[in-house]
Design a protein around this motif. Structure first.
Motif, PDB file in Angstrom:
ATOM      1  N   TYR A  61      61.384 -70.604  57.165  1.00 14.05           N
ATOM      2  CA  TYR A  61      61.845 -70.086  55.878  1.00 14.05           C
ATOM      3  C   TYR A  61      61.036 -68.846  55.542  1.00 14.05           C
ATOM      4  O   TYR A  61      59.876 -68.735  55.943  1.00 14.05           O
ATOM      5  CB  TYR A  61      61.624 -71.127  54.762  1.00 14.05           C
ATOM      6  CG  TYR A  61      62.483 -72.345  54.880  1.00 14.05           C
ATOM      7  CD1 TYR A  61      63.760 -72.374  54.353  1.00 14.05           C
ATOM      8  CD2 TYR A  61      62.016 -73.492  55.510  1.00 14.05           C
ATOM      9  CE1 TYR A  61      64.555 -73.508  54.441  1.00 14.05           C
ATOM     10  CE2 TYR A  61      62.801 -74.629  55.609  1.00 14.05           C
ATOM     11  CZ  TYR A  61      64.067 -74.628  55.078  1.00 14.05           C
ATOM     12  OH  TYR A  61      64.843 -75.739  55.168  1.00 14.05           O
ATOM     13  N   ARG A  64      57.233 -66.856  50.245  1.00 10.50           N
ATOM     14  CA  ARG A  64      57.365 -66.364  48.878  1.00 10.50           C
ATOM     15  C   ARG A  64      56.507 -65.103  48.730  1.00 10.50           C
ATOM     16  O   ARG A  64      55.309 -65.134  48.990  1.00 10.50           O
ATOM     17  CB  ARG A  64      56.875 -67.430  47.909  1.00 10.50           C
ATOM     18  CG  ARG A  64      56.932 -67.011  46.472  1.00 10.50           C
ATOM     19  CD  ARG A  64      56.196 -68.028  45.590  1.00 10.50           C
ATOM     20  NE  ARG A  64      56.448 -67.749  44.218  1.00 10.50           N
ATOM     21  CZ  ARG A  64      57.154 -68.511  43.408  1.00 10.50           C
ATOM     22  NH1 ARG A  64      57.650 -69.648  43.854  1.00 10.50           N
ATOM     23  NH2 ARG A  64      57.351 -68.168  42.168  1.00 10.50           N
ATOM     24  N   LYS A  66      54.256 -62.289  46.992  1.00  9.39           N
ATOM     25  CA  LYS A  66      53.297 -62.347  45.881  1.00  9.39           C
ATOM     26  C   LYS A  66      53.885 -61.755  44.605  1.00  9.39           C
ATOM     27  O   LYS A  66      53.494 -62.136  43.506  1.00  9.39           O
ATOM     28  CB  LYS A  66      52.008 -61.624  46.258  1.00  9.39           C
ATOM     29  CG  LYS A  66      51.230 -62.363  47.315  1.00  9.39           C
ATOM     30  CD  LYS A  66      49.947 -61.651  47.669  1.00  9.39           C
ATOM     31  CE  LYS A  66      49.232 -62.431  48.754  1.00  9.39           C
ATOM     32  NZ  LYS A  66      47.993 -61.801  49.160  1.00  9.39           N
ATOM     33  N   CYS A  68      56.765 -62.233  43.412  1.00 10.30           N
ATOM     34  CA  CYS A  68      57.743 -63.131  42.785  1.00 10.30           C
ATOM     35  C   CYS A  68      57.031 -64.096  41.843  1.00 10.30           C
ATOM     36  O   CYS A  68      56.356 -65.020  42.287  1.00 10.30           O
ATOM     37  CB  CYS A  68      58.520 -63.909  43.842  1.00 10.30           C
ATOM     38  SG  CYS A  68      59.718 -65.065  43.122  1.00 10.30           S
ATOM     39  N   ASP A  69      57.211 -63.878  40.534  1.00  7.67           N
ATOM     40  CA  ASP A  69      56.621 -64.793  39.556  1.00  7.67           C
ATOM     41  C   ASP A  69      57.682 -65.698  38.913  1.00  7.67           C
ATOM     42  O   ASP A  69      57.446 -66.312  37.891  1.00  7.67           O
ATOM     43  CB  ASP A  69      55.837 -64.027  38.491  1.00  7.67           C
ATOM     44  CG  ASP A  69      56.693 -63.045  37.711  1.00  7.67           C
ATOM     45  OD1 ASP A  69      57.876 -62.851  38.073  1.00  7.67           O
ATOM     46  OD2 ASP A  69      56.192 -62.462  36.742  1.00  7.67           O
ATOM     47  N   ASP A  71      61.276 -68.401  40.116  1.00  3.86           N
ATOM     48  CA  ASP A  71      61.576 -69.419  41.125  1.00  3.86           C
ATOM     49  C   ASP A  71      61.888 -68.740  42.454  1.00  3.86           C
ATOM     50  O   ASP A  71      62.658 -67.783  42.504  1.00  3.86           O
ATOM     51  CB  ASP A  71      62.780 -70.265  40.703  1.00  3.86           C
ATOM     52  CG  ASP A  71      62.480 -71.150  39.506  1.00  3.86           C
ATOM     53  OD1 ASP A  71      61.316 -71.574  39.370  1.00  3.86           O
ATOM     54  OD2 ASP A  71      63.402 -71.403  38.721  1.00  3.86           O
ATOM     55  N   TRP A  72      61.321 -69.245  43.528  1.00  7.22           N
ATOM     56  CA  TRP A  72      61.588 -68.725  44.870  1.00  7.22           C
ATOM     57  C   TRP A  72      62.605 -69.643  45.549  1.00  7.22           C
ATOM     58  O   TRP A  72      62.381 -70.847  45.690  1.00  7.22           O
ATOM     59  CB  TRP A  72      60.308 -68.658  45.692  1.00  7.22           C
ATOM     60  CG  TRP A  72      60.535 -68.182  47.088  1.00  7.22           C
ATOM     61  CD1 TRP A  72      60.348 -68.907  48.229  1.00  7.22           C
ATOM     62  CD2 TRP A  72      60.987 -66.891  47.498  1.00  7.22           C
ATOM     63  NE1 TRP A  72      60.669 -68.144  49.326  1.00  7.22           N
ATOM     64  CE2 TRP A  72      61.065 -66.897  48.910  1.00  7.22           C
ATOM     65  CE3 TRP A  72      61.357 -65.733  46.820  1.00  7.22           C
ATOM     66  CZ2 TRP A  72      61.483 -65.797  49.643  1.00  7.22           C
ATOM     67  CZ3 TRP A  72      61.769 -64.637  47.545  1.00  7.22           C
ATOM     68  CH2 TRP A  72      61.830 -64.669  48.935  1.00  7.22           C
ATOM     69  N   ARG A  74      64.250 -70.223  48.891  1.00  6.74           N
ATOM     70  CA  ARG A  74      64.029 -69.845  50.282  1.00  6.74           C
ATOM     71  C   ARG A  74      65.277 -69.917  51.148  1.00  6.74           C
ATOM     72  O   ARG A  74      65.321 -69.329  52.225  1.00  6.74           O
ATOM     73  CB  ARG A  74      62.916 -70.679  50.879  1.00  6.74           C
ATOM     74  CG  ARG A  74      63.209 -72.160  50.877  1.00  6.74           C
ATOM     75  CD  ARG A  74      62.004 -72.982  51.235  1.00  6.74           C
ATOM     76  NE  ARG A  74      62.412 -74.351  51.521  1.00  6.74           N
ATOM     77  CZ  ARG A  74      61.691 -75.198  52.174  1.00  6.74           C
ATOM     78  NH1 ARG A  74      60.497 -74.845  52.605  1.00  6.74           N
ATOM     79  NH2 ARG A  74      62.136 -76.406  52.404  1.00  6.74           N
ATOM     80  N   GLY A  87      65.955 -65.124  51.267  1.00  2.00           N
ATOM     81  CA  GLY A  87      65.102 -65.605  50.190  1.00  2.00           C
ATOM     82  C   GLY A  87      65.430 -64.870  48.904  1.00  2.00           C
ATOM     83  O   GLY A  87      65.856 -63.717  48.930  1.00  2.00           O
ATOM     84  N   CYS A  89      64.158 -64.312  44.670  1.00  2.00           N
ATOM     85  CA  CYS A  89      63.280 -64.508  43.523  1.00  2.00           C
ATOM     86  C   CYS A  89      64.191 -64.545  42.301  1.00  2.00           C
ATOM     87  O   CYS A  89      64.772 -63.531  41.929  1.00  2.00           O
ATOM     88  CB  CYS A  89      62.266 -63.368  43.444  1.00  2.00           C
ATOM     89  SG  CYS A  89      61.019 -63.598  42.171  1.00  2.00           S
ATOM     90  N   ARG A  90      64.345 -65.708  41.691  1.00  2.00           N
ATOM     91  CA  ARG A  90      65.381 -65.892  40.678  1.00  2.00           C
ATOM     92  C   ARG A  90      64.834 -66.414  39.364  1.00  2.00           C
ATOM     93  O   ARG A  90      63.972 -67.276  39.343  1.00  2.00           O
ATOM     94  CB  ARG A  90      66.413 -66.902  41.179  1.00  2.00           C
ATOM     95  CG  ARG A  90      67.025 -66.524  42.506  1.00  2.00           C
ATOM     96  CD  ARG A  90      68.429 -66.978  42.587  1.00  2.00           C
ATOM     97  NE  ARG A  90      69.242 -66.398  41.562  1.00  2.00           N
ATOM     98  CZ  ARG A  90      70.004 -65.313  41.726  1.00  2.00           C
ATOM     99  NH1 ARG A  90      70.020 -64.689  42.861  1.00  2.00           N
ATOM    100  NH2 ARG A  90      70.754 -64.869  40.754  1.00  2.00           N
TER     101      ARG A  90
END
Length: 152
Positions: A61, A64, A66, A68-69, A71-72, A74, A87, A89-90
């Motif tokens: 997968y 994540r 760095k 992305c603060d 939800d990751w 994958r 992937g 970052c949501r």
């Protein structure tokens, strides 16, 4: 008139025919017959497709980032402009199909396609394939429970 167009597009998607989304609609949300792969195909900003695999057996997968603060996710793959990324970052549910959404997910039967904003997504028994309909490289991806292939 909008309701009529929406009904026509909905009927076409349910019937599994390729359909270009009218400008008023702008996107479709689809799910595989197994309901394991959920996708949003959007006509805005040159077209995009984003798919999320609910259950995977992937060996690797993406890490994540760095930066992305949020939800990751994958097991999400996205085609936007000419870029394909793995992937997501949501801060929202993204392409996930859940009951009670304002825009319901439509089951896209195996062997059928939808075309929206220059992107064709085809449901196959071996996964969901989303690719650009123009250009030499036809960027896109194939995503499945077993893995993902990126076409860059």
């Amino acid at each position: 008139m909008r309701n009529l167009r929406t009904a026509i597009v909905s009927a076409a998607v349910l019937a599994g025919v390729a359909v270009a989304a009218p400008a008023a609609l702008g996107f479709v949300q689809i799910t595989s017959p197994s309901r394991n792969i959920d996708c949003i195909v959007d006509a805005t900003s040159g077209g995009s497709a984003s798919c999320l695999v609910e259950r995977t057996t992937w060996k690797h997968y993406p890490a994540r980032p760095k930066s992305c603060d949020l939800d990751w996710v994958r097991s999400q793959v996205t085609l936007w402009k000419r870029n394909v990324t793995l992937g997501g970052c949501r801060g929202d549910i993204g392409p996930q199909c859940i009951a009670g959404q304002a825009t319901p997910c439509r089951v896209l039967a195996y062997g059928k396609s939808v075309v929206v904003g220059g992107i064709r997504c085809t449901s196959t028994t071996s996964g969901m394939v989303c690719r650009r309909t123009t250009g030499k490289k036809r960027q896109g991806f194939k995503v499945a429970r077993e893995g993902v292939t990126l076409y860059r």
